[in-house]
Write an enzyme that holds these catalytic residues in place. Structure first.
Site, PDB file in Angstrom:
ATOM      1  N   ASP A  94      45.174 -15.467  10.548  1.00 13.08           N
ATOM      2  CA  ASP A  94      44.844 -14.692  11.738  1.00 13.08           C
ATOM      3  C   ASP A  94      45.389 -13.312  11.408  1.00 13.08           C
ATOM      4  OD1 ASP A  94      45.073 -13.210  14.117  1.00 13.08           O
ATOM      5  OD2 ASP A  94      45.013 -15.043  15.298  1.00 13.08           O
ATOM      6  N   HIS A  95      44.532 -12.367  11.113  1.00 16.51           N
ATOM      7  CA  HIS A  95      45.048 -11.126  10.527  1.00 16.51           C
ATOM      8  C   HIS A  95      45.958 -10.358  11.491  1.00 16.51           C
ATOM      9  CE1 HIS A  95      41.633  -9.156  12.545  1.00 16.51           C
ATOM     10  NE2 HIS A  95      42.268  -8.023  12.402  1.00 16.51           N
TER      11      HIS A  95
ATOM     12  N   HIS B  31      43.553 -14.161  18.187  1.00 14.65           N
ATOM     13  CA  HIS B  31      44.438 -12.994  18.246  1.00 14.65           C
ATOM     14  C   HIS B  31      45.238 -12.916  19.554  1.00 14.65           C
ATOM     15  CE1 HIS B  31      42.118 -12.150  14.802  1.00 14.65           C
ATOM     16  NE2 HIS B  31      41.134 -11.486  15.360  1.00 14.65           N
TER      17      HIS B  31
HETATM   18  C1  BG6 Z   1      38.159  -9.940  14.108  1.00 13.07           C
HETATM   19  C2  BG6 Z   1      36.974 -10.148  15.011  1.00 13.07           C
HETATM   20  O1  BG6 Z   1      38.874 -11.128  13.951  1.00 13.07           O
HETATM   21  O2  BG6 Z   1      39.016  -8.943  14.658  1.00 13.07           O
HETATM   22  C3  BG6 Z   1      36.237  -8.855  15.242  1.00 13.07           C
HETATM   23  O3  BG6 Z   1      36.102 -11.100  14.422  1.00 13.07           O
HETATM   24  C4  BG6 Z   1      37.181  -7.780  15.715  1.00 13.07           C
HETATM   25  O4  BG6 Z   1      35.184  -9.052  16.177  1.00 13.07           O
HETATM   26  C5  BG6 Z   1      38.398  -7.678  14.816  1.00 13.07           C
HETATM   27  O5  BG6 Z   1      36.463  -6.552  15.734  1.00 13.07           O
HETATM   28  C6  BG6 Z   1      39.438  -6.735  15.400  1.00 13.07           C
HETATM   29  O6  BG6 Z   1      40.463  -6.532  14.471  1.00 13.07           O
HETATM   30  P1  BG6 Z   1      41.311  -5.185  14.450  1.00 13.07           P
HETATM   31  O7  BG6 Z   1      42.308  -5.415  13.364  1.00 13.07           O
HETATM   32  O8  BG6 Z   1      40.353  -4.070  14.168  1.00 13.07           O
HETATM   33  O9  BG6 Z   1      41.942  -5.038  15.796  1.00 13.07           O
END
Ligand code: BG6
Length: 555
Positions: A238-239, A301
């Protein structure tokens, strides 16, 4: 100065060598004062400094999906950064596995162009690139073809270094429907072994999201992966967990006495978690039609941020101790009955509008989207965590696409003071104290409280103490993927999602989706691109006497 004295008296500056992050609190104070008081000890595995962690065992990272967007935009730029920072093991190899016909040289060129286009520092020093890129190799193969895995094995053996051939990270940046097949194939050609005590080498599988599309599919996928790898070998991404400020939620809470003292139902009235995006679904309409915001953002997230905000202090900083506490939070969320879904969950979908002066089409007009789609591009909900600490405290979570700006924030709103003292002053309207953790961009922490307006009257005005990462630590904005790849090489699972976490999160989300059924969106659930979401979301808070606090643009 007055505040410095108070903070000092309650022990803010006590000299605890392990509490590196105590400096965060110091930073709420004027810079010069704070700098003088800084501690620089590092919590193992949780350092934010570049010297803090180095993956030192030689290994090979095999990226499945080497022609894809994630590889060129995120993974290779992250690996190049780690290399430049001296964080990669010596030696290392990266093997890109994909179907298209490419050579090592042409893939390297493509990756270089990707760094120049997408990396946070796009200038590529040619000597550094030369040294890094000779470790990149391309392996052409079809993910469904057993022969391609056998030849991968030969290729790895050709590296002529036992560790490079056997310490392996398999990064699955591919369609989730193929995760199980790839792992089966890797097992068949003996590249992936279930880890046993005393093993000389290790293999790990990094799995990108989405991890399943509901509880059942996540369970099936888990069951399939654990046939050939132990849970500790499976690193579910989960980044958001790789983001510096998301990690800091835990540091902030548990390294500072003064906030943790207030972190419970007696002091906190409610918590708001907002993750807003200023982009629409773009070219991902096809994927989004299957996913929707509830699965794409909320299931992972937002629930991850929630679990860090609400968890109990873990007994240690070991991965399993932290993950145990996080999963307890998810398990304590009051399940959503169909009635609760109707009252506590709002979805929304954007129609045409403008974001930052730019025209945006409506979701139903996006590429590969059904013109009558009821898929949500926005979701907001109220949930309760039924445990001792949080009983009765509402948590409001919201996220959406094509909102006015990109920002992620946690806002903790404290209970009001008894107004007896100021009642005699008539309409003196006291603002409630609030603590805002700004996760991105313009990362920082602000505390809002009341101050007396100078003069002869007893008027107060909300004022703000602010700590900004950039101002205090200088620009340090590593991509989440740098941290996650480093942890994958080091074998630390703290920042990855455990099996029970992913399944518990799905269980909660499935109940909401079941509550929605086939119901079509109502008028109050549409919002114009560039606004803060549908009216129904305002109603959700209004019924409790609250309002959403919208993140402000970065200054
Ligand atoms: C991803 C989603 O996991 O996270 C995307 O699939 C989203 O839809 C993105 O735009 C948002 O990540 P960040 O790091 O730009 O907030």
């Amino acid at each position: 100065m007055f505040l410095c004295v108070i903070f000092t008296q309650i022990g803010l500056f006590s000299r605890n060598k392990n509490l590196y992050w105590a400096q965060v609190l110091n930073c709420l104070l004027p810079t010069t004062y704070a700098s003088a008081q800084m501690e620089t000890a590092v919590i193992p595995g949780l350092s934010r400094s570049n010297e803090g962690r180095k993956a030192d065992e030689p290994c090979t990272i095999v990226i499945f999906g080497a022609s894809g967007d994630l590889t060129v935009r995120k993974l290779i730029p992250a690996l190049f950064h780690l290399y430049k920072d001296g964080q990669m093991p010596e030696p290392f190899r990266v093997v890109g596995f994909a179907r298209r016909d490419k050579t090592d040289a042409s893939w390297r060129e493509e990756m270089k162009a990707g760094i120049e286009r997408f990396s946070r520092s796009p200038e590529v020093d040619s000597a550094q690139w030369e040294a890094f890129s000779k470790n990149l190799f391309y392996h052409r193969g079809d993910l469904t073809d057993a022969e391609a895995y056998a030849s991968l094995r030969t290729r790895l053996a050709d590296f002529d270094n036992e560790q490079l051939a056997n310490n392996l990270i398999f990064y699955l940046a591919i369609s989730p429907s193929l995760f199980g097949d790839v792992v089966d194939h890797l097992h068949e050609v003996k590249l992936l072994h279930r880890w046993e005590e005393g093993d000389q080498f290790w293999q790990r599988v990094v799995v990108e999201k989405p991890f399943g599309h509901d509880l059942q599919s996540a369970r099936e996928l888990n069951a399939r992966l654990v046939k050939h790898a132990r849970e500790r070998q499976i690193l579910r991404i989960d980044h958001y967990l790789g983001k510096e400020t998301v990690q800091n939620i835990m540091m902030f809470r548990f390294s500072n006495a003064i906030f943790e003292q207030l972190w419970h139902r007696e002091a906190i009235e409610h918590v708001q978690i907002t993750v807003s995006e200023d982009i629409g679904v773009g070219s991902r309409g096809g994927y989004f039609e299957e996913a929707g915001t509830m699965r794409d953002m909320m299931q992972n997230h937002l629930l991850q941020i929630l679990s860090l905000v609400a968890m109990e202090p873990p007994p240690s900083l070991a991965a399993e101790d932290i993950r145990n506490e996080k999963v307890k939070v998810l398990k304590s969320i009051r399940p959503m009955t169909p009635e609760a879904v109707a009252q506590q969950v709002v979805r929304g979908q954007y129609f045409a509008g403008t974001v930052n002066g730019e025209n945006r089409t409506g979701y139903r007009q996006e590429e590969k989207v059904n013109p009558e789609s009821n898929v949500e591009t926005y979701a907001a909900l109220k949930l309760f965590i039924d445990n001792w600490r949080w009983s009765g405290v509402p948590f409001y979570l919201r996220t959406g696409k094509n909102l006015p700006l990109r920002a992620s924030e946690v806002r903790v709103q404290f209970r009001p003071t008894p107004s007896v003292l100021f009642a005699a002053q008539g309409n003196l309207d006291l603002d409630r104290n609030a603590l805002t953790l700004r996760l991105q961009p313009d990362e920082g922490i602000s505390l809002r409280f009341n101050g007396k307006v100078p003069g002869t009257t007893i008027a107060t005005r909300p004022v703000r103490m602010h700590f900004g990462y950039d101002a205090e630590f200088g620009a340090y904005t590593p991509e989440a993927y740098e941290r996650l790849l480093l942890e994958a090489m080091a074998g630390d699972a703290t920042l990855f999602i455990r099996r029970d976490e992913v399944e518990t999160a799905w269980q909660f989300i499935d109940a909401i989706r079941a509550g929605w059924g086939d119901e079509v969106l109502s008028n109050r659930e549409f919002y114009a691109a560039g606004t803060w979401g549908p009216e129904a979301a305002e109603d959700l808070l209004a019924q409790d006497g609250h309002v959403w606090h919208n993140p402000q643009p970065a200054k």
